[in-house]
Design an enzyme around this catalytic site. Structure first.
Site, PDB file in Angstrom:
ATOM      1  N   ASP A 139      39.589  42.634  43.511  1.00  0.00           N
ATOM      2  CA  ASP A 139      40.415  41.429  43.561  1.00  0.00           C
ATOM      3  C   ASP A 139      41.067  41.170  42.211  1.00  0.00           C
ATOM      4  O   ASP A 139      41.863  40.245  42.065  1.00  0.00           O
ATOM      5  CB  ASP A 139      39.619  40.215  44.048  1.00  0.00           C
ATOM      6  CG  ASP A 139      38.382  39.921  43.216  1.00  0.00           C
ATOM      7  OD1 ASP A 139      38.176  40.579  42.181  1.00  0.00           O
ATOM      8  OD2 ASP A 139      37.618  39.007  43.606  1.00  0.00           O
ATOM      9  N   SER A 140      40.785  42.031  41.222  1.00  0.00           N
ATOM     10  CA  SER A 140      41.529  42.012  39.960  1.00  0.00           C
ATOM     11  C   SER A 140      42.994  42.348  40.186  1.00  0.00           C
ATOM     12  O   SER A 140      43.824  42.161  39.285  1.00  0.00           O
ATOM     13  CB  SER A 140      40.911  43.000  38.961  1.00  0.00           C
ATOM     14  OG  SER A 140      40.662  44.253  39.570  1.00  0.00           O
ATOM     15  N   GLU A 198      28.097  42.798  35.552  1.00  0.00           N
ATOM     16  CA  GLU A 198      29.246  42.519  34.671  1.00  0.00           C
ATOM     17  C   GLU A 198      28.871  41.619  33.511  1.00  0.00           C
ATOM     18  O   GLU A 198      28.314  40.534  33.696  1.00  0.00           O
ATOM     19  CB  GLU A 198      30.404  41.894  35.457  1.00  0.00           C
ATOM     20  CG  GLU A 198      31.622  41.600  34.582  1.00  0.00           C
ATOM     21  CD  GLU A 198      32.870  41.273  35.371  1.00  0.00           C
ATOM     22  OE1 GLU A 198      33.903  40.990  34.726  1.00  0.00           O
ATOM     23  OE2 GLU A 198      32.837  41.297  36.613  1.00  0.00           O
TER      24      GLU A 198
END
Length: 272
Positions: free
Chosen positions: A51-52, A189
């Site tokens: 979705d980046s 992350e």
């Protein structure tokens, strides 16, 4: 080139075997046919249609605005290009949180309309019901813990997560939960490398790090960042493997110069 370059198609089981054998897993994002074809041919194991895309393809400040249909559009192009890599697609914000029925519908829509191999979902205990529901349909799920960009307004910052004991304990608990539920892997992350190493050693599924140190089972970067196309994003964890911003800018300005001077096209580039 991957040590598994002889494999015709990467599967979730192969990734699990790579963890067990101590073979590192190389992952990158891709959002279109042309880039995915190059990445796949290079021997990458996993391609994430992230979705980046909301940031690097559409210019949004966060990942929140991208829709399910837009994610499917990007995934369709990637799938058409890929012959070997496992393709995982992000379930976008609002398509699975708090409603397991909606989560299943969203995941099925992605799988049917894009041909993707798996989906990725951000969160742990709070989305357990949605993960279970999606897995029950036979759809492979990758988890995502630590800095979860879809929750940026909750965090209020992109700084390192789980530095304090309480949050670190929660992350470890969630990682075990994702493994026990049946997820095939989990992205970690922007968390301390020691914590990432501990999590990696404590769960049976592969961990894929981004800003989580070298102790993870694999690594992932956003392709626009590692190619140096995006010059405005420079976190500590990013290594740029090219400076395409410079190369492309030089190409564009050279083309403009040649067109305006009349040098392009020349006689050899024209038809008689």
């Amino acid at each position: 080139m991957s040590v598994h370059s002889d494999i015709k198609r990467v599967t979730t089981n192969i990734l699990r075997n790579m963890k067990d054998n101590g073979d590192k897993i190389a992952c990158l994002t891709a959002y279109d046919y042309s880039m995915a074809a190059l990445v796949d041919a290079a021997g990458i194991e996993l391609i994430l249609v992230g979705d980046s895309a909301s940031n690097v393809m559409a210019g949004h400040e966060t990942t929140l605005p991208i829709t399910l249909d837009q994610m499917i559009y990007h995934a369709q192009g990637v799938i058409r290009a890929v012959k070997r890599a496992l393709v995982v697609v992000d379930l976008p914000f609002g398509s699975y949180q708090g409603n397991s029925t909606q989560a299943l519908k969203s995941a099925i829509k992605i799988m049917k309309e894009s041909g993707a191999h798996a989906v990725k979902m951000e969160g742990g205990k709070e989305i357990e019901e949605s993960i279970t529901r999606v897995l029950s349909a036979g759809i492979p799920v990758m988890g995502h813990l630590g800095l979860t960009p879809q929750s940026i307004y909750k965090f209020g910052t992109y700084t390192v997560r789980a530095k304090e004991e309480e949050e670190a304990d929660l992350l470890k608990s969630n990682a075990k939960l994702l493994s026990d539920l049946g997820c095939f892997g989990v992205v970690l992350e922007k968390i301390p490398r020691g914590l990432a190493e501990e999590v990696t050693a404590s769960i049976e599924i592969p961990t894929i790090g981004i800003g989580a140190g070298s102790g993870c089972d694999g690594q992932i970067l956003v392709i626009h960042d590692m190619l140096g196309i995006n010059k405005d994003f420079s976190p500590r964890f990013l290594r740029r493997y090219a400076d395409l911003h410079k190369e492309m800018t030089n190409a564009f300005t050279g083309y403009i110069k040649d067109v305006k001077s009349g040098d392009f096209p020349n006689e050899k580039e024209s038809y008689g």
